[in-house]
Scaffold this active site. Structure first.
Site, mmCIF file in Angstrom:
data_model
loop_
_atom_site.group_PDB
_atom_site.id
_atom_site.type_symbol
_atom_site.label_atom_id
_atom_site.label_comp_id
_atom_site.label_asym_id
_atom_site.label_seq_id
_atom_site.Cartn_x
_atom_site.Cartn_y
_atom_site.Cartn_z
ATOM 1 N N SER A 269 -0.272 3.367 10.800
ATOM 2 C CA SER A 269 -1.155 2.590 11.702
ATOM 3 C C SER A 269 -0.471 1.242 11.940
ATOM 4 O O SER A 269 0.474 0.881 11.225
ATOM 5 C CB SER A 269 -2.525 2.354 11.060
ATOM 6 O OG SER A 269 -2.393 1.433 9.985
ATOM 7 N N LYS B 15 2.356 -4.057 6.884
ATOM 8 C CA LYS B 15 2.685 -4.089 5.451
ATOM 9 C C LYS B 15 4.177 -3.805 5.234
ATOM 10 O O LYS B 15 4.785 -4.311 4.288
ATOM 11 C CB LYS B 15 1.834 -3.074 4.684
ATOM 12 C CG LYS B 15 0.341 -3.242 4.845
ATOM 13 C CD LYS B 15 -0.211 -4.522 4.256
ATOM 14 C CE LYS B 15 -0.522 -4.408 2.801
ATOM 15 N NZ LYS B 15 -1.280 -5.578 2.306
ATOM 16 N N THR C 236 0.844 -1.204 0.000
ATOM 17 C CA THR C 236 0.000 0.000 0.000
ATOM 18 C C THR C 236 0.875 1.248 0.000
ATOM 19 O O THR C 236 1.970 1.251 0.584
ATOM 20 C CB THR C 236 -0.964 0.020 1.209
ATOM 21 O OG1 THR C 236 -1.310 1.362 1.498
ATOM 22 C CG2 THR C 236 -0.354 -0.582 2.450
ATOM 23 N N TYR D 90 -1.668 -1.498 11.150
ATOM 24 C CA TYR D 90 -1.865 -2.195 9.872
ATOM 25 C C TYR D 90 -0.744 -1.843 8.897
ATOM 26 O O TYR D 90 -0.129 -2.736 8.286
ATOM 27 C CB TYR D 90 -3.238 -1.817 9.278
ATOM 28 C CG TYR D 90 -3.309 -1.919 7.768
ATOM 29 C CD1 TYR D 90 -3.351 -3.155 7.135
ATOM 30 C CD2 TYR D 90 -3.331 -0.763 6.969
ATOM 31 C CE1 TYR D 90 -3.405 -3.242 5.737
ATOM 32 C CE2 TYR D 90 -3.391 -0.842 5.586
ATOM 33 C CZ TYR D 90 -3.416 -2.084 4.971
ATOM 34 O OH TYR D 90 -3.464 -2.166 3.610
ATOM 35 N N HIS D 91 -0.490 -0.543 8.746
ATOM 36 C CA HIS D 91 0.545 -0.158 7.784
ATOM 37 C C HIS D 91 1.924 -0.688 8.207
ATOM 38 O O HIS D 91 2.741 -1.043 7.359
ATOM 39 C CB HIS D 91 0.573 1.367 7.623
ATOM 40 C CG HIS D 91 -0.630 1.893 6.869
ATOM 41 N ND1 HIS D 91 -1.677 2.532 7.501
ATOM 42 C CD2 HIS D 91 -0.956 1.841 5.564
ATOM 43 C CE1 HIS D 91 -2.594 2.858 6.589
ATOM 44 N NE2 HIS D 91 -2.184 2.445 5.414
HETATM 45 N N1 LIG Z 1 -8.850 -1.633 -0.620
HETATM 46 C C1 LIG Z 1 -7.895 -0.732 -0.744
HETATM 47 O O1 LIG Z 1 -8.151 0.479 -0.876
HETATM 48 C C2 LIG Z 1 -6.458 -1.152 -0.761
HETATM 49 C C3 LIG Z 1 -5.473 -0.214 -1.094
HETATM 50 C C4 LIG Z 1 -4.134 -0.603 -1.117
HETATM 51 C C5 LIG Z 1 -3.788 -1.897 -0.799
HETATM 52 N N2 LIG Z 1 -4.757 -2.795 -0.453
HETATM 53 C C6 LIG Z 1 -4.348 -4.163 -0.121
HETATM 54 O O2 LIG Z 1 -4.995 -5.038 -1.019
HETATM 55 C C7 LIG Z 1 -5.255 -6.295 -0.394
HETATM 56 C C8 LIG Z 1 -6.718 -6.661 -0.575
HETATM 57 O O3 LIG Z 1 -7.513 -5.627 -0.024
HETATM 58 P P1 LIG Z 1 -9.087 -5.668 -0.078
HETATM 59 O O4 LIG Z 1 -9.540 -4.263 -0.002
HETATM 60 O O5 LIG Z 1 -9.548 -6.540 -1.166
HETATM 61 O O6 LIG Z 1 -9.380 -6.331 1.340
HETATM 62 P P2 LIG Z 1 -10.461 -7.452 1.754
HETATM 63 O O7 LIG Z 1 -10.446 -7.526 3.233
HETATM 64 O O8 LIG Z 1 -11.753 -7.172 1.086
HETATM 65 O O9 LIG Z 1 -9.803 -8.751 1.122
HETATM 66 C C9 LIG Z 1 -8.820 -9.514 1.769
HETATM 67 C C10 LIG Z 1 -9.286 -10.959 1.745
HETATM 68 O O10 LIG Z 1 -8.294 -11.755 2.390
HETATM 69 C C11 LIG Z 1 -8.927 -12.681 3.235
HETATM 70 N N3 LIG Z 1 -8.004 -13.068 4.302
HETATM 71 C C12 LIG Z 1 -7.462 -12.286 5.275
HETATM 72 N N4 LIG Z 1 -6.667 -13.015 6.069
HETATM 73 C C13 LIG Z 1 -6.685 -14.276 5.581
HETATM 74 C C14 LIG Z 1 -6.080 -15.496 5.982
HETATM 75 N N5 LIG Z 1 -5.302 -15.572 7.073
HETATM 76 N N6 LIG Z 1 -6.305 -16.616 5.247
HETATM 77 C C15 LIG Z 1 -7.116 -16.574 4.151
HETATM 78 N N7 LIG Z 1 -7.730 -15.453 3.735
HETATM 79 C C16 LIG Z 1 -7.521 -14.318 4.446
HETATM 80 C C17 LIG Z 1 -10.172 -11.965 3.737
HETATM 81 O O11 LIG Z 1 -11.193 -12.840 4.167
HETATM 82 C C18 LIG Z 1 -10.577 -11.144 2.515
HETATM 83 O O12 LIG Z 1 -11.548 -11.815 1.739
HETATM 84 C C19 LIG Z 1 -4.817 -6.150 1.060
HETATM 85 O O13 LIG Z 1 -3.528 -6.687 1.191
HETATM 86 C C20 LIG Z 1 -4.759 -4.637 1.265
HETATM 87 O O14 LIG Z 1 -3.801 -4.315 2.229
HETATM 88 C C21 LIG Z 1 -6.086 -2.458 -0.437
#
Ligand SMILES: NC(=O)c1ccc[n+]([C@@H]2O[C@H](COP(=O)([O-])OP(=O)(O)OC[C@H]3O[C@@H](n4cnc5c(N)ncnc54)[C@H](O)[C@@H]3O)[C@@H](O)[C@H]2O)c1
Length: 414
Positions: A181, A187, A146, A183-184
């Site tokens: 955070s 990452k 991210t 979270y960050h």
């Molecule tokens: N949404 C955003 O704006 C954004 C921006 C930048 C980066 N990201 C990154 O993109 C990725 C996906 O984000 P998203 O928005 O789709 O999130 P999301 O929470 O909708 O999707 C993540 C999926 O991973 C699954 N998951 C989490 N831990 C798990 C585990 N231990 N085993 C199996 N499955 C697991 C969750 O159930 C979920 O379905 C993340 O790594 C996030 O950090 C998201």
């Protein structure tokens, strides 16, 4: 030929899985433990767009596209034995890793949520790295990072490395990380773990640093059975979704602090197009590649003004309400990002932010009963500078049931 999508039930993972399966004649295996569905419910939220179960989603994909190359496995990627067996069995040429706890506010609730986030995120990534090294060392890992890892520095954020001059000498150094955070921070751990695996084992990886992703649709999600999730609550919703939900539920837009904090944004369509392209044009064997992806930079107040303009077409006239910023973050800062690699690979953004924002608003408006039924969850309740003790009651049941025991057992096992 197999491609795996870790986190295939998620906001980005589901439309990515559909895109890959639809476009390629390869086997696409999605893996997910469905935890986001539960954690959003824990804080009183839900997806504004109704989503099907994984089994139903796969059937909807097959019915829509007349193909049967998409499979879904439910499992927890923090379990090394599970990941080891998956990679040994399928030996995918590409793994997209998106399976993480992705909410900054969720990670800031208290120690249990911070620990859950970090353990979950670091372990899923580490398990993948080790299993790839053992069974399929040439596999290309596309890891979702991210832009938030970099923070909001005064210098231009280059892709991975930057040239600096120190005491008269020139150096090329890794861009410092300044996470905002727990979270960050998780990452950033991932980034270092991948860089280290690349250094010692030549793990082939693309680290994708995406800005905030907005949007509720992609071109491939052509009917409601293929919906991806759309979160709007104060913990899981991103800023644009939250503004529209606040308008629908309270006719207000909550401006945190000065409203001058800037972030980088890209649409869900662009996120999927980018991830697809990076799979088609992989990092070289032994390469660690960094890609920054963002298309636009806005302050939160600029976005609020855009939201107000869009909803005025629908008869809404929301009031701007300033509230103290629940986050600890710079209130005024420069923000400049380099994102050349994708352009060099031929990537072009597809829709304008205004177009996409209007679609999000319409999706929330046509599901306004869901938004209003979860109105309490829209207000910000997690504060960066507090231990959030006042939230205890809100979260207590869920924490007692799930997170304390789970986090503890995870920590004991590691
Ligand atoms: N949404 C955003 O704006 C954004 C921006 C930048 C980066 N990201 C990154 O993109 C990725 C996906 O984000 P998203 O928005 O789709 O999130 P999301 O929470 O909708 O999707 C993540 C999926 O991973 C699954 N998951 C989490 N831990 C798990 C585990 N231990 N085993 C199996 N499955 C697991 C969750 O159930 C979920 O379905 C993340 O790594 C996030 O950090 C998201």
């Amino acid at each position: 030929m197999t491609i795996m999508v870790f986190g295939a039930d998620g906001y980005i993972g589901w439309p990515l899985s559909v895109r890959l399966a639809k476009e390629l004649n390869e086997e696409i295996i999605g893996i997910d433990n469905l935890i986001t569905r539960k954690l959003v419910e824990e804080v009183g939220g839900t997806s504004a767009l109704p989503i099907l179960t994984p089994e139903e989603r796969v059937k909807a994909y097959e019915k829509t596209y007349g193909k049967s190359n998409l499979k879904f496995i439910i499992g927890d990627l923090t379990d090394y034995e599970f990941v080891d067996k998956l990679i040994e069995k399928y030996k995918p040429h590409t793994v997209y890793h998106l399976a993480q706890q992705r909410s900054a506010p969720y990670s800031m609730i208290d120690v249990y949520h911070a620990a859950y986030t970090q353990v979950n995120n670091v372990l899923t990534n580490l398990n993948l790295i080790f299993a790839i090294k053992k069974h399929s060392p040439k596999t290309h890992i596309i890891k979702m990072g991210t832009m938030g890892e970099y923070g909001t520095p005064s210098y231009r954020i280059e892709e991975g490395w930057m040239n600096v001059q120190y005491k008269g000498k020139k150096y090329r150094i890794m861009i410092p990380r300044d996470p905002g955070s727990w979270y960050h921070v998780s990452k950033v751990f991932d980034t270092y773990n991948i860089i280290f695996a690349n250094k010692i084992w030549g793990i082939r990886a693309t680290d994708v640093q995406q800005g905030v992703v907005y949007g509720s649709r992609t071109d491939d999600l052509v009917n409601n059975e293929l919906n991806t999730r759309l979160d709007f609550d104060g913990v899981w919703g991103t800023v644009i979704n939250k503004y529209f939900a606040q308008i629908i539920a309270f006719n207000k837009i909550l401006i945190y602090g000065t409203g001058l904090m800037k972030r980088s944004f890209l649409s869900l369509q662009d996120s999927i197009d980018c991830l697809f392209l990076l799979g088609q044009k992989p990092a070289d064997e032994g390469e660690y590649r960094v890609v920054n992806q963002m298309e636009e930079i806005y302050s939160t107040i600029e976005l609020a003004k855009k939201a107000k303009k869009i909803v005025s077409k629908y008869g809404f006239d929301p009031e701007f309400v300033r509230i103290p910023d629940p986050r600890v973050e710079k209130q005024r800062h420069k923000y400049s990002v380099s994102h050349r690699t994708l352009k060099k690979l031929g990537f072009k953004p597809k829709y304008s932010m205004d177009q996409v924002m209007e679609v999000i608003f319409n999706d929330l408006l046509s599901n306004q009963e869901i938004v209003k039924a979860h109105a309490d969850a829209i207000w910000p309740r997690v504060y960066w500078d507090k231990l959030n003790e006042e939230n205890k009651q809100v979260y207590l049941n869920a924490i007692n049931k799930n997170l304390v025991s789970r986090s503890k057992s995870y920590i004991n096992n590691t």
